[in-house]
Design a protein around this motif. Structure first.
Motif, mmCIF file in Angstrom:
data_model
loop_
_atom_site.group_PDB
_atom_site.id
_atom_site.type_symbol
_atom_site.label_atom_id
_atom_site.label_comp_id
_atom_site.label_asym_id
_atom_site.label_seq_id
_atom_site.Cartn_x
_atom_site.Cartn_y
_atom_site.Cartn_z
ATOM 1 N N MET A 1 1.214 -1.140 0.184
ATOM 2 C CA MET A 1 0.140 0.146 0.400
ATOM 3 C C MET A 1 1.001 1.442 -0.100
ATOM 4 N N ILE A 2 0.193 2.005 -0.946
ATOM 5 C CA ILE A 2 1.270 3.368 -1.068
ATOM 6 C C ILE A 2 0.481 4.464 0.225
ATOM 7 N N VAL A 3 0.844 5.791 0.380
ATOM 8 C CA VAL A 3 0.197 6.450 1.398
ATOM 9 C C VAL A 3 0.938 7.360 1.098
ATOM 10 N N LYS A 4 -0.231 8.843 0.523
ATOM 11 C CA LYS A 4 -0.173 9.545 0.236
ATOM 12 C C LYS A 4 0.260 10.974 1.520
ATOM 13 N N VAL A 5 1.376 10.950 1.392
ATOM 14 C CA VAL A 5 1.766 12.305 2.807
ATOM 15 C C VAL A 5 1.502 13.895 2.427
ATOM 16 N N ARG A 6 1.644 14.582 2.471
ATOM 17 C CA ARG A 6 1.047 15.620 2.552
ATOM 18 C C ARG A 6 1.606 16.553 3.967
ATOM 19 N N PHE A 7 2.732 17.233 3.764
ATOM 20 C CA PHE A 7 3.718 18.191 4.696
ATOM 21 C C PHE A 7 2.730 19.280 4.849
ATOM 22 N N ILE A 8 2.324 19.353 5.813
ATOM 23 C CA ILE A 8 1.974 21.088 6.208
ATOM 24 C C ILE A 8 2.657 21.626 6.681
ATOM 25 N N ILE A 12 3.466 19.905 0.175
ATOM 26 C CA ILE A 12 4.618 19.011 -0.103
ATOM 27 C C ILE A 12 4.044 17.749 -0.020
ATOM 28 N N ILE A 13 4.090 16.907 -1.049
ATOM 29 C CA ILE A 13 2.596 15.514 -1.484
ATOM 30 C C ILE A 13 4.081 14.638 -1.636
ATOM 31 N N VAL A 14 4.218 13.613 -0.964
ATOM 32 C CA VAL A 14 5.304 12.933 -1.397
ATOM 33 C C VAL A 14 4.243 11.373 -1.230
ATOM 34 N N ILE A 62 5.244 6.271 9.358
ATOM 35 C CA ILE A 62 4.178 6.234 8.466
ATOM 36 C C ILE A 62 3.174 5.098 9.233
ATOM 37 N N PRO A 63 1.635 5.309 9.449
ATOM 38 C CA PRO A 63 0.698 4.309 10.019
ATOM 39 C C PRO A 63 0.696 3.499 8.281
ATOM 40 N N ALA A 64 -0.046 2.410 8.929
ATOM 41 C CA ALA A 64 -0.902 1.128 7.753
ATOM 42 C C ALA A 64 -2.012 1.040 8.444
ATOM 43 N N GLY A 65 -3.165 1.549 7.535
ATOM 44 C CA GLY A 65 -4.167 1.674 8.021
ATOM 45 C C GLY A 65 -4.991 3.255 6.757
ATOM 46 N N SER A 66 -4.175 3.924 6.554
ATOM 47 C CA SER A 66 -4.808 4.728 5.636
ATOM 48 C C SER A 66 -3.834 4.932 4.401
ATOM 49 N N ASP A 67 -4.401 5.971 3.134
ATOM 50 C CA ASP A 67 -3.955 5.431 2.319
ATOM 51 C C ASP A 67 -3.521 6.893 2.165
ATOM 52 N N HIS A 68 -3.746 7.273 2.978
ATOM 53 C CA HIS A 68 -3.441 9.364 3.064
ATOM 54 C C HIS A 68 -2.966 10.159 4.869
ATOM 55 N N LEU A 69 -2.206 10.910 4.243
ATOM 56 C CA LEU A 69 -1.565 11.691 5.917
ATOM 57 C C LEU A 69 -1.231 12.373 5.625
ATOM 58 N N LYS A 70 -1.499 13.904 6.778
ATOM 59 C CA LYS A 70 -1.053 15.275 6.808
ATOM 60 C C LYS A 70 -0.393 14.485 8.346
#
Ligand code: FES
Length: 79
Positions: A1-8, A12-14, A62-70
């Protein structure tokens, strides 16, 4: 699974994998997080997850269980 991480506030999304160190993901994305001990004790590298919990990015992944994280980066001039 890939998590889209968004830095606030950088906006920046990675893409990251669950289990990757938050600090490593930030560095890969070119997001600066101040660091000190790299052992989870000085809290220089603290960031805030979208649920509001502060975590040390040098020891938390990065936690598992969600495909996006802020991730909220503090801009604390003391560090
Ligand atoms: S660098 Fe010290 S707690 Fe992360």
């Amino acid at each position: 699974m890939i998590v889209k991480v968004r830095f606030i506030p950088n906006e920046i999304i990675v893409e990251a994998k669950p289990g990757e160190l938050i600090l490593d993901v930030a560095q890969r994305a070119g997001v600066f997080i101040p660091t000190g001990c790299l052992m989870g004790s000085c809290h220089a590298c603290e960031v805030e997850l979208e649920n509001g919990s502060p975590v040390c990015s040098c020891v938390n992944v990065i936690p598992a269980g969600s495909d996006h994280l802020k991730i909220y980066i503090y801009s604390d001039p003391i560090w």
